[in-house]
Write a protein that holds these residues in place. Sequence first.
Motif, PDB file in Angstrom:
ATOM      1  N   ASP A  11      39.313  -1.369  58.597  1.00  0.00           N
ATOM      2  CA  ASP A  11      38.934  -0.479  57.474  1.00  0.00           C
ATOM      3  C   ASP A  11      40.303  -0.003  56.782  1.00  0.00           C
ATOM      4  N   HIS A  12      40.327   0.327  55.483  1.00  0.00           N
ATOM      5  CA  HIS A  12      41.544   0.865  54.740  1.00  0.00           C
ATOM      6  C   HIS A  12      41.556   2.238  55.359  1.00  0.00           C
ATOM      7  N   ARG A  13      40.715   2.810  55.636  1.00  0.00           N
ATOM      8  CA  ARG A  13      40.706   4.467  56.098  1.00  0.00           C
ATOM      9  C   ARG A  13      41.551   4.478  57.615  1.00  0.00           C
ATOM     10  N   PHE A  14      41.565   3.402  58.266  1.00  0.00           N
ATOM     11  CA  PHE A  14      42.155   3.539  59.681  1.00  0.00           C
ATOM     12  C   PHE A  14      43.491   2.475  59.802  1.00  0.00           C
ATOM     13  N   GLN A  15      43.770   1.798  58.650  1.00  0.00           N
ATOM     14  CA  GLN A  15      44.893   0.971  58.618  1.00  0.00           C
ATOM     15  C   GLN A  15      46.276   1.781  58.966  1.00  0.00           C
ATOM     16  N   GLY A  16      47.349   1.046  59.384  1.00  0.00           N
ATOM     17  CA  GLY A  16      48.613   1.659  59.767  1.00  0.00           C
ATOM     18  C   GLY A  16      48.980   2.615  60.773  1.00  0.00           C
ATOM     19  N   ARG A  17      47.917   2.487  61.692  1.00  0.00           N
ATOM     20  CA  ARG A  17      47.924   3.400  62.997  1.00  0.00           C
ATOM     21  C   ARG A  17      48.123   2.510  64.107  1.00  0.00           C
ATOM     22  N   GLY A  18      48.486   1.270  63.970  1.00  0.00           N
ATOM     23  CA  GLY A  18      48.575   0.445  65.292  1.00  0.00           C
ATOM     24  C   GLY A  18      47.217  -0.275  65.874  1.00  0.00           C
ATOM     25  N   LEU A  19      45.955  -0.046  64.819  1.00  0.00           N
ATOM     26  CA  LEU A  19      44.942  -0.517  65.272  1.00  0.00           C
ATOM     27  C   LEU A  19      44.753  -2.168  65.260  1.00  0.00           C
ATOM     28  N   GLY A  20      45.346  -2.500  63.964  1.00  0.00           N
ATOM     29  CA  GLY A  20      45.384  -4.168  63.878  1.00  0.00           C
ATOM     30  C   GLY A  20      45.784  -4.688  65.107  1.00  0.00           C
ATOM     31  N   ARG A  21      47.046  -4.140  65.613  1.00  0.00           N
ATOM     32  CA  ARG A  21      47.801  -4.641  66.477  1.00  0.00           C
ATOM     33  C   ARG A  21      47.023  -4.520  67.943  1.00  0.00           C
ATOM     34  N   ARG A  22      46.332  -3.592  68.205  1.00  0.00           N
ATOM     35  CA  ARG A  22      45.414  -3.486  69.209  1.00  0.00           C
ATOM     36  C   ARG A  22      44.378  -4.575  69.153  1.00  0.00           C
ATOM     37  N   ALA A  23      43.742  -4.439  68.078  1.00  0.00           N
ATOM     38  CA  ALA A  23      42.567  -5.295  67.858  1.00  0.00           C
ATOM     39  C   ALA A  23      42.934  -6.801  68.223  1.00  0.00           C
ATOM     40  N   LEU A  24      44.223  -7.237  67.463  1.00  0.00           N
ATOM     41  CA  LEU A  24      44.766  -8.374  67.628  1.00  0.00           C
ATOM     42  C   LEU A  24      44.762  -8.875  69.230  1.00  0.00           C
ATOM     43  N   GLU A  25      45.404  -7.810  69.859  1.00  0.00           N
ATOM     44  CA  GLU A  25      45.624  -8.103  71.430  1.00  0.00           C
ATOM     45  C   GLU A  25      44.433  -8.346  72.201  1.00  0.00           C
ATOM     46  N   ALA A  26      43.288  -7.364  71.648  1.00  0.00           N
ATOM     47  CA  ALA A  26      41.842  -7.373  72.363  1.00  0.00           C
ATOM     48  C   ALA A  26      41.429  -8.762  72.082  1.00  0.00           C
ATOM     49  N   ALA A  27      41.433  -9.389  70.831  1.00  0.00           N
ATOM     50  CA  ALA A  27      41.055 -10.790  70.443  1.00  0.00           C
ATOM     51  C   ALA A  27      41.611 -11.815  71.191  1.00  0.00           C
TER      52      ALA A  27
END
Length: 147
Positions: A79-95
């Motif tokens: 979600d745009h409110r949470f981007q740019g904090r490393g969460l996309g990278r962490r979600a990718l690793e979790a997936a």
Amino acid sequence: MSVDLRPITRANFRDVIRLEVLPEQSTFVASNAVSIAETYLRPEAEPRAVYADDELVGFVLLDPGGRPGEPELVRLMIDHRFQGRGLGRRALEAAVDHAGREYAAQSVRLTFVPSNERARALYLSAGFEETGEVEYGETVMVRKLRS
Ligand SMILES: CC(C)(COP(=O)(O)OP(=O)(O)OC[C@H]1O[C@@H](n2cnc3c(N)ncnc32)[C@H](O)[C@@H]1OP(=O)(O)O)[C@@H](O)C(=O)NCCC(=O)NCCS
């Protein structure tokens, strides 16, 4: 901070379909409502909500795919409110971890819109490599997990 993937349930469904990317990112990813609807047509696919420390921040859709041992990460959004904090990278690793564990994957496949530079940078730095294929106008990348 812990990032984990959780099933879509009656309790989180409405919040998941309210998650949004930035307007200029809207051509990069289907809405979460559309992605969840697609699982009617791909019953083996797994839609998952992304939580960071119990806060709902994003969505992924995994599919065992047509190639044995090579599941596909069909969607990834934060979600745009949470981007740019490393969460996309962490979600990718979790997936990717989920795919390795649940599907005994040898590799994980994904595609992205070629103009999506942010996604390209993320995937490249996470060990994905372009295969040279183009599917429905999208660039194909694969990450090998084990040989
Ligand atoms: C792509 C997306 C999932 C990344 O999630 P995020 O939480 O914003 O990304 P992160 O903070 O984990 O950053 C991961 C990498 O993305 C890149 N990145 C992040 N913010 C960026 C920005 N403003 N500009 C360019 N690249 C950026 C960087 O390579 C970054 O790695 P690094 O900062 O560790 O070097 C998210 O931006 C998103 O949901 N975009 C819209 C939907 C989409 O494009 N999904 C992918 C479809 S294939």
